[in-house]
Design a protein around this motif. Sequence first.
Motif, short mmCIF file in Angstrom:
data_model
loop_
_atom_site.label_atom_id
_atom_site.label_comp_id
_atom_site.label_asym_id
_atom_site.label_seq_id
_atom_site.Cartn_x
_atom_site.Cartn_y
_atom_site.Cartn_z
N LEU A 46 -17.45 -33.63 81.79
CA LEU A 46 -17.52 -34.93 81.12
C LEU A 46 -18.97 -35.32 80.82
O LEU A 46 -19.27 -35.84 79.74
CB LEU A 46 -16.83 -36.00 81.96
CG LEU A 46 -15.32 -35.83 82.13
CD1 LEU A 46 -14.78 -36.85 83.12
CD2 LEU A 46 -14.62 -35.92 80.79
N ASN A 47 -19.87 -35.07 81.76
CA ASN A 47 -21.29 -35.37 81.53
C ASN A 47 -21.86 -34.54 80.39
O ASN A 47 -22.62 -35.04 79.55
CB ASN A 47 -22.11 -35.14 82.80
CG ASN A 47 -21.85 -36.18 83.85
OD1 ASN A 47 -21.42 -37.29 83.56
ND2 ASN A 47 -22.08 -35.82 85.10
N ASP A 48 -21.49 -33.27 80.32
CA ASP A 48 -21.96 -32.40 79.25
C ASP A 48 -21.41 -32.87 77.90
O ASP A 48 -22.14 -32.94 76.91
CB ASP A 48 -21.56 -30.95 79.52
CG ASP A 48 -22.25 -29.97 78.60
OD1 ASP A 48 -23.42 -30.20 78.23
OD2 ASP A 48 -21.62 -28.95 78.25
N ALA A 49 -20.14 -33.21 77.85
CA ALA A 49 -19.53 -33.69 76.61
C ALA A 49 -20.20 -34.98 76.13
O ALA A 49 -20.49 -35.14 74.94
CB ALA A 49 -18.04 -33.91 76.80
N GLN A 50 -20.49 -35.87 77.06
CA GLN A 50 -21.16 -37.12 76.70
C GLN A 50 -22.57 -36.86 76.18
O GLN A 50 -23.00 -37.44 75.18
CB GLN A 50 -21.21 -38.06 77.90
CG GLN A 50 -21.77 -39.42 77.57
CD GLN A 50 -21.71 -40.36 78.76
OE1 GLN A 50 -21.78 -39.93 79.90
NE2 GLN A 50 -21.57 -41.64 78.47
N GLN A 51 -23.28 -35.97 76.82
CA GLN A 51 -24.64 -35.63 76.38
C GLN A 51 -24.62 -34.99 74.99
O GLN A 51 -25.44 -35.30 74.14
CB GLN A 51 -25.30 -34.70 77.39
CG GLN A 51 -26.75 -34.45 77.12
CD GLN A 51 -27.41 -33.64 78.23
OE1 GLN A 51 -26.75 -33.10 79.11
NE2 GLN A 51 -28.72 -33.57 78.19
N LEU A 52 -23.66 -34.11 74.75
CA LEU A 52 -23.54 -33.48 73.43
C LEU A 52 -23.20 -34.49 72.36
O LEU A 52 -23.67 -34.40 71.23
CB LEU A 52 -22.48 -32.37 73.47
CG LEU A 52 -22.87 -31.11 74.23
CD1 LEU A 52 -21.67 -30.19 74.37
CD2 LEU A 52 -24.03 -30.40 73.55
N ALA A 53 -22.37 -35.48 72.70
CA ALA A 53 -21.98 -36.51 71.73
C ALA A 53 -23.18 -37.34 71.29
O ALA A 53 -23.19 -37.88 70.19
CB ALA A 53 -20.90 -37.41 72.33
N GLN A 54 -24.20 -37.40 72.13
CA GLN A 54 -25.38 -38.21 71.83
C GLN A 54 -26.53 -37.37 71.30
O GLN A 54 -27.63 -37.87 71.09
CB GLN A 54 -25.82 -38.96 73.09
CG GLN A 54 -24.78 -39.93 73.58
CD GLN A 54 -25.12 -40.51 74.94
OE1 GLN A 54 -26.11 -40.16 75.56
NE2 GLN A 54 -24.28 -41.42 75.41
#
Length: 80
Positions: A46-54
């Motif tokens: 989830l942290n990686d997905a959030q970072q990629l989204a930004q």
Amino acid sequence: MNGPIGTKSRSRVQKVSSMTTVGEKIRTDKVKNRRNVHYSNLNELLNDAQQLAQSEVQLLGNWSLGQIYSHLGDLVCTFA
């Protein structure tokens, strides 16, 4: 809210860089500089997905960013 549906999508699409044109298939076994991804737990994913989204991302395979998130969402729902 970020405005009407599609506004957010358009801005995200502008942030995504792709190596191919629509319809062109990539031989993923030949792609270099791919990330080696391994998650020890759901929070790391989830942290990686959030970072990629930004971030600005460069797609190296045949999936769109939306397809990648859909695939990850299915995985999260499986373990939730």
